[in-house]
Scaffold this motif. Structure first.
Motif, short mmCIF file in Angstrom:
data_model
loop_
_atom_site.label_atom_id
_atom_site.label_comp_id
_atom_site.label_asym_id
_atom_site.label_seq_id
_atom_site.Cartn_x
_atom_site.Cartn_y
_atom_site.Cartn_z
N SER A 111 7.99 14.55 -4.61
CA SER A 111 9.44 14.59 -4.77
C SER A 111 10.07 13.31 -4.26
CB SER A 111 10.01 15.77 -3.97
OG SER A 111 9.84 15.54 -2.57
N PRO A 112 11.34 13.06 -4.63
CA PRO A 112 12.05 11.91 -4.06
C PRO A 112 12.13 11.95 -2.54
CG PRO A 112 13.20 12.72 -6.00
CD PRO A 112 12.11 13.72 -5.70
N ALA A 113 12.31 13.15 -1.99
CA ALA A 113 12.35 13.27 -0.53
C ALA A 113 11.00 12.88 0.07
CB ALA A 113 12.72 14.69 -0.12
N GLY A 114 9.93 13.30 -0.59
CA GLY A 114 8.59 12.92 -0.14
C GLY A 114 8.37 11.42 -0.23
N ARG A 115 8.90 10.81 -1.30
CA ARG A 115 8.81 9.36 -1.44
C ARG A 115 9.56 8.66 -0.31
NH1 ARG A 115 6.10 5.23 -3.44
NH2 ARG A 115 5.88 6.25 -5.47
N ALA A 116 10.74 9.17 0.03
CA ALA A 116 11.52 8.56 1.11
C ALA A 116 10.78 8.65 2.44
CB ALA A 116 12.88 9.24 1.21
N ALA A 117 10.14 9.81 2.71
CA ALA A 117 9.38 9.97 3.95
C ALA A 117 8.19 9.02 3.98
CB ALA A 117 8.91 11.42 4.09
N GLN A 118 7.54 8.86 2.84
CA GLN A 118 6.41 7.94 2.76
C GLN A 118 6.86 6.50 2.98
OE1 GLN A 118 3.38 8.58 -0.32
NE2 GLN A 118 3.51 6.42 -0.83
N ASP A 119 7.98 6.13 2.37
CA ASP A 119 8.50 4.78 2.55
C ASP A 119 8.86 4.51 4.01
OD1 ASP A 119 8.17 4.30 -0.13
OD2 ASP A 119 10.28 4.60 -0.65
N ARG A 120 9.37 5.54 4.68
CA ARG A 120 9.69 5.38 6.09
C ARG A 120 8.43 5.07 6.91
NH1 ARG A 120 11.12 10.13 10.37
NH2 ARG A 120 11.30 8.81 12.21
N MET A 121 7.35 5.79 6.60
CA MET A 121 6.10 5.55 7.32
C MET A 121 5.58 4.14 7.04
SD MET A 121 4.01 9.15 7.10
CE MET A 121 3.83 9.13 5.33
N ALA A 122 5.69 3.72 5.77
CA ALA A 122 5.24 2.37 5.42
C ALA A 122 6.04 1.32 6.19
CB ALA A 122 5.38 2.16 3.93
N GLY A 123 7.34 1.56 6.31
CA GLY A 123 8.18 0.63 7.06
C GLY A 123 7.80 0.56 8.53
N LEU A 124 7.49 1.71 9.12
CA LEU A 124 7.06 1.76 10.52
C LEU A 124 5.77 0.98 10.71
CD1 LEU A 124 7.81 5.52 11.24
CD2 LEU A 124 8.85 3.59 12.45
N ALA A 125 4.83 1.16 9.77
CA ALA A 125 3.55 0.46 9.87
C ALA A 125 3.76 -1.05 9.76
CB ALA A 125 2.60 0.96 8.78
N GLU A 126 4.57 -1.47 8.80
CA GLU A 126 4.79 -2.90 8.60
C GLU A 126 5.48 -3.53 9.81
OE1 GLU A 126 6.71 -5.96 5.30
OE2 GLU A 126 7.12 -3.81 5.18
N ALA A 127 6.48 -2.85 10.34
CA ALA A 127 7.24 -3.41 11.46
C ALA A 127 6.38 -3.54 12.72
CB ALA A 127 8.46 -2.54 11.75
N SER A 128 5.44 -2.62 12.91
CA SER A 128 4.64 -2.61 14.13
C SER A 128 3.31 -3.33 13.98
CB SER A 128 4.37 -1.16 14.55
OG SER A 128 3.57 -0.50 13.57
N GLY A 129 2.92 -3.65 12.75
CA GLY A 129 1.60 -4.24 12.53
C GLY A 129 0.49 -3.23 12.49
N MET A 130 0.83 -1.96 12.55
CA MET A 130 -0.16 -0.88 12.49
C MET A 130 -0.57 -0.65 11.04
SD MET A 130 0.44 3.04 13.85
CE MET A 130 1.67 3.40 12.58
N ARG A 131 -1.85 -0.42 10.78
CA ARG A 131 -2.31 -0.14 9.42
C ARG A 131 -2.30 1.38 9.18
NH1 ARG A 131 -4.13 -4.24 6.69
NH2 ARG A 131 -2.82 -3.11 5.17
N LEU A 132 -2.00 1.76 7.93
CA LEU A 132 -1.89 3.18 7.61
C LEU A 132 -2.70 3.46 6.35
CD1 LEU A 132 1.39 5.26 7.78
CD2 LEU A 132 -0.35 5.71 6.05
#
Length: 470
Positions: A111-132
Motif C-alpha cells: 500500500s502507499p502507507a507501506g511505501r511511506a513506512a519503507q521510505d522512512r526506514m531507507a531514509g534512516l539507514a542513509e542518514a546514519s550510514g547503517m545498511r538495511l
C-alpha cells in the motif's frame, strides 16, 4: 558504493555480533527460528536477544530494547510485526548498529502507507550510514562462516537441511523463496554454495550491490541472480565487467516477462519488471548468462561451478548405452554443437580400450561391459588428448554404485588433468552411493541429454550457440 557503505555491507554479511529483535522462545515461530538456526550452524560471534516482555529467551538474558544492549552490534535482525518495524529501525540507527535485516512484510508491496513506512526506514539507514537488507525477505546464509540469519526451512536442520555442502556458488535473490529453493535444490545435487542473500523489497541494499561484493569473495566463482527488475539497471554493466575481469560468472533468472508476471511483480517485492528487450540487450552486452527457469538456472550454475570454459563447438560422447549416446548426440546438435566422427588415428587409439563390439566413431560406445570392467577414465583421457573435441559427455547408468565405486578415484585424477570440460549424463536415476561420489567429483551431472547439452552451451559462453531447435 562508498567505503562506508562497503564496510557496512561487510558487517552485514560477516557480523561479529548479532541482536535478534522480537526473539521468541517458540522455535517453530518465524521469530523463534533465527536464534535456533544461528546456533545450529555454530555461529561463534556474540548473540543478544531483545524482547521487552521476557526476562530470558533461549537461555539468554533478554534486553528491553536495542539501546539497552551492552554494545553497538554489527547486525540487528528485526522479526516483529510491520507496524513496529520503523520504530525499531530508528532505534537501531540511534544505537550505532551497523546493519539491519528486516524479515517483516507489509511495506511497499502492499500500500502507499507501506511505501511511506519503507521510505522512512531507507531514509534512516542513509542518514546514519547503517545498511538495511529487506524488508520482506528471508535474510541470508553465509555458508563458509556459518552465519545463518534466516527463518527458511532450507537452512534449518530440523526442517529441511540435511548434509550441508559449501561451494563456490553465491545466490542473490529478490524472491526469498526462490533464492533458498535454488540453494535447496543445489544441495540435493551436490552443488555447494558460498552465500545465499535475499534482498526482498530492497529499501537499501540491492541485488547488484551484493553481487559486486560477492564477486570479490575468494570462495565465490559464480553469482546467480533471481530478479524481477533492477532498481538501477545501469549498475549491471560495471558489475558484469568486474566479473569478466576476475574470470567469474553471473547468471540471471529474470522474472516478470509475461503480462501476468509484470502485473504480479509490484505486489510481490515492489519491483517493476521493466522492458524485456532492454534487459536482454543488457545481459548480452554484459556477457551475462540468462536462465529460463529454476531448472535451467540450477543446471547452468552447476556447469559453471564445476566446469572449464569450452573453446569450440565439437563434442565427444563416451557412452555405455548406444541409444542414450545417440540421444545425447541429438541434443548436442540441437543446441548448436557438432558431434564429429573421429579420425582413423583417434579411433585406433580408442579401440584397444573397449570391447571388440564397441564403436569408436563418436559417439564412442564402450558398451555396458565398461560399467563393471575396463576404464572409462582412460577412454575419456584418450578422447580428449586427440585434440578433436572441445568438450566431452560421459553417458552412463549410475543407478548401481559399481561404476563410480571402481572409477571415482581415476576420474578425479583425469578431470583434474584435462583442460577440456566434461559433464555426465546418467540415463537412470543415480542411487544414493553414486550420488555421494558425484558430490565429491569436480564434475556436473544431469538426468537428461537436453539438460547436459544446455550445460555445455553455458560453458561455451553467452551467445556462443543458438537456442535449441528441439
Amino acid at each position: 558504493m562508498t567505503r562506508e557503505h562497503q564496510a557496512g555491507l561487510a558487517r552485514l554479511l560477516r557480523p561479529r555480533s548479532i541482536a535478534i529483535v522480537g526473539a521468541s522462545e517458540n522455535p517453530d515461530s518465524l521469530s523463534g527460528r533465527p536464534l535456533e538456526v544461528l546456533r545450529q550452524h555454530g555461529y561463534d560471534g556474540r548473540i543478544y536477544v531483545v524482547n521487552p516482555n521476557r526476562a530470558r529467551v533461549g537461555g539468554l538474558a533478554s534486553y528491553p530494547s536495542v539501546a539497552a544492549l551492552p554494545e553497538p552490534v554489527d547486525l540487528a535482525v528485526v522479526a516483529v510485526r510491520a507496524a513496529l518495524v520503523p520504530e525499531v529501525v530508528a532505534g537501531c540507527a540511534a544505537a550505532g548498529v551497523r546493519a539491519v535485516v528486516v524479515f517483516s512484510s507489509g511495506f511497499a508491496e502492499t500500500s502507499p502507507a507501506g511505501r511511506a513506512a519503507q521510505d522512512r526506514m531507507a531514509g534512516l539507514a542513509e542518514a546514519s550510514g547503517m545498511r538495511l537488507l529487506g524488508p520482506n525477505g528471508e535474510g541470508f546464509f553465509n555458508v563458509a562462516d556459518g552465519v545463518a540469519v534466516s527463518f527458511s526451512p532450507a537452512v534449518d536442520r530440523r526442517r529441511g537441511l540435511r548434509n550441508l555442502t559449501a561451494g563456490n556458488l553465491a545466490i542473490v535473490s529478490q524472491s526469498d523463496g526462490l533464492g533458498f529453493a535454488l540453494f535447496n535444490w543445489g544441495q540435493a545435487a551436490g552443488l555447494g554454495a558460498s552465500f545465499v542473500v535475499t534482498t526482498g523489497n530492497e529499501s537499501d541494499v540491492d541485488v547488484l550491490e551484493v553481487a559486486g561484493a560477492l564477486l570479490a569473495d575468494d570462495q565465490t566463482a559464480v553469482v546467480a541472480l533471481i530478479v524481477e527488475g533492477f532498481r538501477r539497471p545501469a549498475d549491471l554493466a560495471p558489475v558484469a565487467q568486474r566479473a569478466r575481469e576476475l574470470g567469474k560468472h553471473i547468471v540471471v533468472a529474470k522474472l516478470g516477462g509475461s503480462v501476468a508476471g509484470r502485473r504480479a511483480a509490484p505486489v510481490h517485492t515492489a519491483h517493476e519488471s521493466g522492458d524485456e528487450p532492454e534487459y536482454d540487450r543488457m545481459f548480452c552486452e554484459g556477457g551475462v548468462v540468462r536462465a529460463d527457469d529454476q531448472e535451467d538456472l540450477l543446471d547452468v550454475c552447476f556447469a559453471l561451478s564445476r566446469g572449464r570454459p569450452m573453446c569450440g563447438r565439437r563434442v565427444g560422447v563416451v557412452t555405455t548405452s548406444g541409444g542414450a549416446g545417440i540421444w545425447m548426440a541429438d541434443a548436442c546438435e540441437a543446441h548448436g554443437f557438432t558431434v564429429p566422427e573421429l579420425s582413423a588415428r583417434a579411433q585406433s587409439a580408442l579401440r584397444p580400450l573397449m570391447p571388440l563390439f564397441g564403436s569408436a566413431g563418436n559417439p564412442v560406445d564402450v558398451t555396458a561391459q565398461m560399467v563393471t570392467g575396463g576404464s572409462i577414465a582412460t577412454v575419456l583421457r584418450t578422447l580428449c588428448a586427440s585434440g578433436e573435441v572441445d568438450a566431452a559427455v560421459v553417458v552412463t547408468s549410475l543407478a548401481a554404485p559399481d561404476l563410480l565405486r571402481r572409477e571415482s578415484g581415476a576420474l578425479r585424477v583425469v578431470l583434474a588433468e584435462l583442460a577440456t570440460p566434461v559433464v555426465i549424463y546418467s540415463y537412470t536415476v543415480p542411487g544414493e552411493p553414486s550420488l555421494e561420489r558425484l558430490r565429491e567429483l569436480p564434475v556436473a551431472w544431469y538426468p537428461s541429454p537436453r539438460r547436459a547439452a544446455r550445460a555445455l552451451r553455458a560453458l561455451a559462453g553467452p551467445g556462443a550457440s543458438p537456442r535449441p531447435k528441439l
